[in-house]
Structure formats: structure tokens, C-alpha cells
Design an enzyme around this catalytic site. Structure first.
Site, PDB file in Angstrom:
ATOM      1  N   ASN A 176       0.895  -1.114   0.030  1.00  0.00           N
ATOM      2  CA  ASN A 176      -0.054  -0.041   0.206  1.00  0.00           C
ATOM      3  C   ASN A 176       0.851   1.354  -0.093  1.00  0.00           C
ATOM      4  O   ASN A 176       1.737   1.327  -0.955  1.00  0.00           O
ATOM      5  CB  ASN A 176      -1.048   0.092   0.952  1.00  0.00           C
ATOM      6  CG  ASN A 176      -0.803  -0.153   2.498  1.00  0.00           C
ATOM      7  OD1 ASN A 176      -0.275  -1.376   2.926  1.00  0.00           O
ATOM      8  ND2 ASN A 176      -1.013   0.849   3.132  1.00  0.00           N
ATOM      9  N   ASP A 177       0.752   2.169   0.827  1.00  0.00           N
ATOM     10  CA  ASP A 177       1.272   3.649   0.851  1.00  0.00           C
ATOM     11  C   ASP A 177       2.662   3.371   0.424  1.00  0.00           C
ATOM     12  O   ASP A 177       3.520   2.798   0.844  1.00  0.00           O
ATOM     13  CB  ASP A 177       1.261   4.094   2.161  1.00  0.00           C
ATOM     14  CG  ASP A 177      -0.061   4.224   2.899  1.00  0.00           C
ATOM     15  OD1 ASP A 177      -1.215   3.425   2.364  1.00  0.00           O
ATOM     16  OD2 ASP A 177       0.056   4.707   3.981  1.00  0.00           O
TER      17      ASP A 177
ATOM     18  N   TRP B 288      -3.390  -6.956   3.475  1.00  0.00           N
ATOM     19  CA  TRP B 288      -2.751  -6.102   4.544  1.00  0.00           C
ATOM     20  C   TRP B 288      -2.364  -6.942   5.535  1.00  0.00           C
ATOM     21  O   TRP B 288      -2.949  -7.550   6.057  1.00  0.00           O
ATOM     22  CB  TRP B 288      -3.599  -4.841   4.726  1.00  0.00           C
ATOM     23  CG  TRP B 288      -3.024  -3.820   5.583  1.00  0.00           C
ATOM     24  CD1 TRP B 288      -2.225  -2.741   5.293  1.00  0.00           C
ATOM     25  CD2 TRP B 288      -3.029  -3.687   6.929  1.00  0.00           C
ATOM     26  NE1 TRP B 288      -1.876  -1.948   6.144  1.00  0.00           N
ATOM     27  CE2 TRP B 288      -2.310  -2.728   7.428  1.00  0.00           C
ATOM     28  CE3 TRP B 288      -3.560  -4.569   8.090  1.00  0.00           C
ATOM     29  CZ2 TRP B 288      -2.159  -2.449   8.816  1.00  0.00           C
ATOM     30  CZ3 TRP B 288      -3.215  -4.364   9.348  1.00  0.00           C
ATOM     31  CH2 TRP B 288      -2.596  -3.085   9.869  1.00  0.00           C
TER      32      TRP B 288
ATOM     33  N   PHE C   6       4.645   1.117  10.189  1.00  0.00           N
ATOM     34  CA  PHE C   6       3.563   2.100   9.315  1.00  0.00           C
ATOM     35  C   PHE C   6       4.234   3.170   8.521  1.00  0.00           C
ATOM     36  O   PHE C   6       5.363   3.269   8.586  1.00  0.00           O
ATOM     37  CB  PHE C   6       2.498   2.560  10.292  1.00  0.00           C
ATOM     38  CG  PHE C   6       1.299   1.661  10.576  1.00  0.00           C
ATOM     39  CD1 PHE C   6       1.266   0.277  10.497  1.00  0.00           C
ATOM     40  CD2 PHE C   6       0.018   2.022  10.942  1.00  0.00           C
ATOM     41  CE1 PHE C   6       0.448  -0.729  10.841  1.00  0.00           C
ATOM     42  CE2 PHE C   6      -1.027   1.198  11.311  1.00  0.00           C
ATOM     43  CZ  PHE C   6      -0.700  -0.104  11.337  1.00  0.00           C
ATOM     44  N   SER C   7       3.340   3.730   7.983  1.00  0.00           N
ATOM     45  CA  SER C   7       3.854   5.109   6.892  1.00  0.00           C
ATOM     46  C   SER C   7       4.584   5.802   7.621  1.00  0.00           C
ATOM     47  O   SER C   7       4.668   6.227   8.660  1.00  0.00           O
ATOM     48  CB  SER C   7       2.663   5.552   6.237  1.00  0.00           C
ATOM     49  OG  SER C   7       2.347   4.590   5.325  1.00  0.00           O
TER      50      SER C   7
ATOM     51  N   GLU D 163      -4.933  11.000   6.720  1.00  0.00           N
ATOM     52  CA  GLU D 163      -3.518  10.145   6.680  1.00  0.00           C
ATOM     53  C   GLU D 163      -2.664  10.785   5.619  1.00  0.00           C
ATOM     54  O   GLU D 163      -3.113  11.588   4.928  1.00  0.00           O
ATOM     55  CB  GLU D 163      -3.905   8.803   6.155  1.00  0.00           C
ATOM     56  CG  GLU D 163      -4.891   8.255   7.131  1.00  0.00           C
ATOM     57  CD  GLU D 163      -5.289   6.494   6.821  1.00  0.00           C
ATOM     58  OE1 GLU D 163      -5.443   5.858   7.691  1.00  0.00           O
ATOM     59  OE2 GLU D 163      -5.716   6.221   5.620  1.00  0.00           O
TER      60      GLU D 163
HETATM   61  C1  FRU Z   1      -2.816   4.791   4.900  1.00  0.00           C
HETATM   62  C2  FRU Z   1      -2.376   3.970   5.984  1.00  0.00           C
HETATM   63  C3  FRU Z   1      -1.631   4.966   6.932  1.00  0.00           C
HETATM   64  C4  FRU Z   1      -0.971   3.864   7.635  1.00  0.00           C
HETATM   65  C5  FRU Z   1      -0.719   2.802   6.778  1.00  0.00           C
HETATM   66  C6  FRU Z   1      -0.747   1.475   7.114  1.00  0.00           C
HETATM   67  O1  FRU Z   1      -3.313   4.037   3.672  1.00  0.00           O
HETATM   68  O2  FRU Z   1      -3.719   3.597   6.940  1.00  0.00           O
HETATM   69  O3  FRU Z   1      -2.417   5.805   7.861  1.00  0.00           O
HETATM   70  O4  FRU Z   1       0.207   4.309   8.307  1.00  0.00           O
HETATM   71  O5  FRU Z   1      -1.760   3.010   5.806  1.00  0.00           O
HETATM   72  O6  FRU Z   1      -0.653   0.406   6.428  1.00  0.00           O
END
Ligand code: FRU
Length: 498
Positions: free
Chosen positions: A25-26, A50, A82-83, A208
Site C-alpha cells: 500500500n502507501d 494487508w 506504518f507509513s 492520513e
Molecule cells: C494509509 C494508512 C496509513 C498507515 C498505513 C498502514 O493507507 O492507513 O495511515 O500508516 O496505511 O498500512
């Protein structure tokens, strides 16, 4: 090029980064250092949904060809990674390197698990690399910023150099409160609270992945504005995940914006078209910019997916791609300053396989010859709608499948319709029509469209508005057509590049 293996060939993009295997993801830790672009990303090293969140890693010399690297920062029993962001600590302010070998420093969110004494919290932590990003060491003093909050995350750090002084600034979110929180530091280790921005404008979901940077307006270095990017989920303009931006000033302490709505916000319906949106499609999320990009450029990349249905997209062995990289700038269009975006072009320099110019489009659908077909194409079209009620293109067409990009001069609305694009049945919200109002310029609409095996990215009026959508057609759905309805239009020019 993204590494491709026999695994999960169908839909595997040619020009968009995917992890060789498993979920992403991110984008995280976007950074240019010593001739290399680094793309870290939220990654599950052992599954296609995820989980086990760790920082995957890829490197590129040009933002087009990516080489996957080993996982950079792995989760453990105490925390998920996380991100966050990464910086080149040029002056070794952190002391993690030496003056001769300044470190790369990643600032990520520790999402603490039950096994941790900080269980349930999210706080900001550091990891550093002194070998150019190959190996990473977690800082023993983690976390470095902890508010005792369960939703304090996604730190983006940059070096501020202005009237208020010179120091690191961190922008992060209190996600559920829809707030961007700012901190400062001299050494990346000790952080001092500065200010809070929000809630404001779109608040229909948690906030986010923020970003904050300044850009010249119309290329004038003497006239800059600050851009605050706030991704939100759900509550994006097209439904589900999306990104908004605010224009304003940052004085080293607080970001302020004059074009912001803070009173009477309706969380249920705050998807106002007059707000600043990064993209008008369903699949451009968590977009943030590269740190230290050469030539003062601001380059962003987003996760080309949406939390509404992201876990169910019909790929096998891998899931989710990044968008193309976008060069962003500020420009005056009409009487407003807006964010304008141009893709870093994988087809740059390629000769068109098909061109047309100055053709009258009589009402009806005009199929292009076979040499103009394909599933990985750039299409540049300039259309003068004249008397037509609707003009547009059929993309990835075949059998009953088509993705329809259409424009109505009467309303000025550009739409991307993926309801018949192919496999849409994997989630009830996937079949959708995305729309954005874009005025004609000199009576004309200019479109740059990037097709890849499972995506359509549209840049309208030279990047004034973009629409990014995933599509999952049959491999054989590669035909292309232009159409006019209700009256004749002119196809001013059309170039198809493969
Ligand atoms: C955004 C998010 C962030 C978080 C990450 C977790 O897509 O929810 O806020 O850090 O993904 O994977």
C-alpha cells in the site's frame, strides 16, 4: 522496468511499480540520494492482503525502472512499521553517521502490538542507514515522538530554512481528529510541538499521510505558496480513499490557508468539488512527495488503489501497484492558483504508432486500426467538440468491455466510466463513474492518457485535472475508438505511442 515473473502475469503492469510478490500500500520514505531514487512502501512480505506491515524497498535511477530490494524495515512482535518518510541527514544532525558519510534517516510510525508495553499506541520512530539505504538499524531511543495517542501517524519530515530559523519539521496526523500536527527538531531525535491544522475542508474520513512543501507559482521563485497535502479515507471526492490539498503559508510554526472551510463541516458529505483534490478518480491514495529531488522538483507518487475494495482486486500472487510518478507545480489557471500535474513519462521519446490530425468526427464511433490497439499505451488527444453533445474515447475495448472517457461541452464535465471495464464484480463499489469539471481552452480539450495492464490515468488540460482508475479487462480487450454524439466534432490531433 518492474520485475515481472511468471507469477500473476495477468494484469501485471509494465510501467507501474508492483512488489514482485505480495501486498503493498502507501509509498513511504520517498527520497533521492547519491543518484538513486528510493521508494519504500507499506508491504506485507508474506501475504497478498494487508498485514505484517513492513517497509518494502525499491530503487531507481530514473523513476521509471525500479529494482526491488530486500525488505528495509521489518515488523517484529512489538511493532508494525506504518507509513512515514526518509531524509538525507546531510549535516549528520542525528549523529547516526559521520560528516563524511551522512546517514539516511527514516521516520516511521510504530504501531505497537499487544506484546509491547506501548500496546495500542502509535508513535514516531527512527531507523537509519549508513550504507546508502541497503541496511537499516532501528534507533535505540525509539519512539522519538509519542503523544499517548492511538492515531498519531504518517510523519513527513523536511528541512525548513526560513525566517523562523533552520530545523527539521515533521508533519503528521491525528487521524481520527482530522488534524495535521506539526513538530520541530534540531537532530531528528528530540521533537517540540509547533501547531495543529484542521479539521478543515474534506473531513468525511480519517486524515492520513500528510505532506507540506512550497512551490513557485507560474515558475516565479519570488512568488511561492505552501501546499499542504492531506489524504483521507473514506471521504475522497470519487468515493473511498482520496487526497486533498490546501494552499497557504507556512511561517516555520503554523500552516494557514485562506481558502479553507473550518466552520459547519459536514463529515457525512464533505466531498465538495471546489476543494483542492489531487485526483478525481478512485485509485490515487496516500500520495506524498520525494525528499531531496534534483533541480528543486516536487515529485509525487500514490498508491493506485482504494481501501474500499483494495483487498479484493483480482490479481494473483501480488496485489496493488503504485501510480506513475508525477511532477507537480502551481499555476494560475482562470483566476485561481491550482496544482498542476504531469506524469514522468515512460513513453518519452517514443514515436507514435498511429497519428491523426484535423479529422472531422461525424456522430458515431470511429474504431482505430489494429496498429493503434494495445493494453500499454500513451494516448494524446486534442478534441474540439464543436456541435457535439458528447465526445470521447473508448479505451481497452473488446467484446462487451469498454472503459469510456467522455466529455460534455454543455456541462464541461469529463467522466471516466469503468462500469463495463471488465471484471468489476469483486466488490460492490468498484463499478463506478468518475467526473471532474474542466473548462475547454480555446474550444478544445487536451487529454493525455496512460493505459497499463490494469489502470487508466488521465491528465486533462495539461494536468489541470487527473483521473486515476484501475480496470481489469480481458487481455484481448485492446481496441481503441474515438466518438462524437449529437453533432460533428473535430479531432484536432491524436497520437498513440506504445
Ligand atoms: C494509509 C494508512 C496509513 C498507515 C498505513 C498502514 O493507507 O492507513 O495511515 O500508516 O496505511 O498500512
Amino acid at each position: 522496468m518492474t520485475t515481472t515473473t511468471a507469477l500473476g502475469c495477468q494484469y501485471r503492469p509494465q510501467h507501474h511499480y508492483t512488489a514482485d510478490r505480495n501486498w503493498l500500500n502507501d509509498p513511504n520514505g520517498l527520497l533521492y540520494a547519491n543518484g538513486t531514487y528510493h521508494l519504500f512502501y507499506q508491504h506485507n512480505p508474506s501475504g497478498t492482503v494487508w498485514g505484517n506491515m513492513s517497509w518494502g524497498h525499491a530503487t531507481s535511477p530514473d523513476l521509471l525502472h525500479w529494482d526491488e530490494q530486500p525488505v528495509a524495515i521489518a515488523c517484529d512482535e512489538q511493532e508494525a512499521i506504518f507509513s512515514g518518510s526518509a531524509v538525507l541527514d546531510r549535516d549528520n544532525t542525528s549523529g547516526f553517521g559521520t560528516p563524511d558519510n551522512p546517514p539516511l534517516v527514516a521516520i516511521y510510525t510504530s504501531a505497537y502490538s499487544l506484546a509491547s508495553p506501548l500496546a495500542g499506541r502509535q508513535a514516531q520512530s527512527l531507523a537509519y542507514s549508513t550504507d546508502g539505504g541497503t541496511t537499516w538499524t532501528k534507533y535505540v531511543g525509539n519512539p522519538v515522538a509519542d503523544r499517548g495517542s492511538a492515531d498519531f501517524r504518517d510523519p513527513k519530515v523536511f528541512w525548513y530554512d526560513g525566517a523562523a530559523g533552520s530545523y527539521w519539521v515533521m508533519v503528521a496526523v491525528e487521524a481520527v481528529d482530522r488534524e495535521v500536527v506539526l513538530y520541530k527538531s534540531a537532530d531528528l531525535k528530540a521533537w517540540e510541538y509547533l501547531s495543529t491544522f484542521g479539521p478543515a475542508n474534506a473531513t468525511g474520513g480519517v486524515w492520513e499521510c500528510p505532506d507540506l512543501f512550497d512551490l513557485p507559482v507560474d515558475g516565479d521563485a519570488g512568488n511561492t505558496q505552501w501546499v499542504l497535502v492531506v489524504n483521507l479515507n473514506p471521504g475522497g471526492i470519487a468515493g473511498g480513499s482520496g487526497g486533498q490539498y490546501f494552499l497557504g503559508t507556512f511561517d516555520g510554526v503554523a500552516f494557514t490557508s485562506e481558502t479553507t472551510v473550518t466552520e459547519g463541516l459536514q463529515e457525512d458529505d464533505s466531498r465538495m468539488p471546489e476543494y483542492g483534490w489531487l485526483d478525481w478518480g478512485r485509485d490515487y491514495y496516500a500520495a506524498v512527495s520525494f525528499s531531496n529531488a534534483p533541480d528543486g522538483r516536487r515529485r509525487m507518487i500514490g498508491w493506485m488503489n482504494n481501501w474500499q475494495y483494495g483487498a479484493g482486486t483480482p490479481t494473483s500472487g501480488w496485489r496493488s501497484a503504485m501510480s506513475l510518478v508525477r511532477d507537480v507545480s502551481l499555476a494560475t489557471r482562470g483566476n485561481r492558483v491550482v496544482l498542476v500535474q504531469a506524469a514522468v513519462d515512460p513513453f518519452d521519446g517514443g514515436a507514435p504508432v498511429y497519428s491523426d490530425a484535423g479529422t472531422t468526427l461525424e456522430p458515431g464511433t470511429h474504431w482505430l486500426p489494429a496498429e493503434a490497439s494495445g493494453d500499454v499505451l500513451r494516448i494524446d488527444a486534442e478534441i474540439e467538440p464543436r456541435e457535439a453533445r458528447t465526445v470521447g474515447l473508448l479505451l481497452r475495448a473488446g467484446g462487451a468491455e469498454q472503459t469510456v472517457l467522455s466529455y460534455e461541452p454543455g456541462t464541461g464535465v469529463l467522466s471516466l466510466d469503468r462500469t463495463a471495464s471488465g471484471n468489476t464484480g469483486f466488490h460492490e463499489t468498484f463499478a463506478s463513474v468518475e467526473s471532474v469539471a474542466v473548462p475547454l481552452e480555446d474550444g478544445r480539450l487536451r487529454l493525455r492518457i496512460f493505459l497499463d495492464r490494469c489502470s487508466v490515468e488521465v491528465f486533462a488540460q495539461d494536468g489541470l485535472a487527473t483521473i486515476t482508475d484501475q480496470v481489469f479487462p480481458e487481455e484481448a480487450s485492446t481496441s481503441l475508438a474515438v466518438f462524437a454524439e449529437g453533432g460533428p466534432a473535430t479531432l484536432v490531433s491524436l497520437d498513440v505511442v506504445r
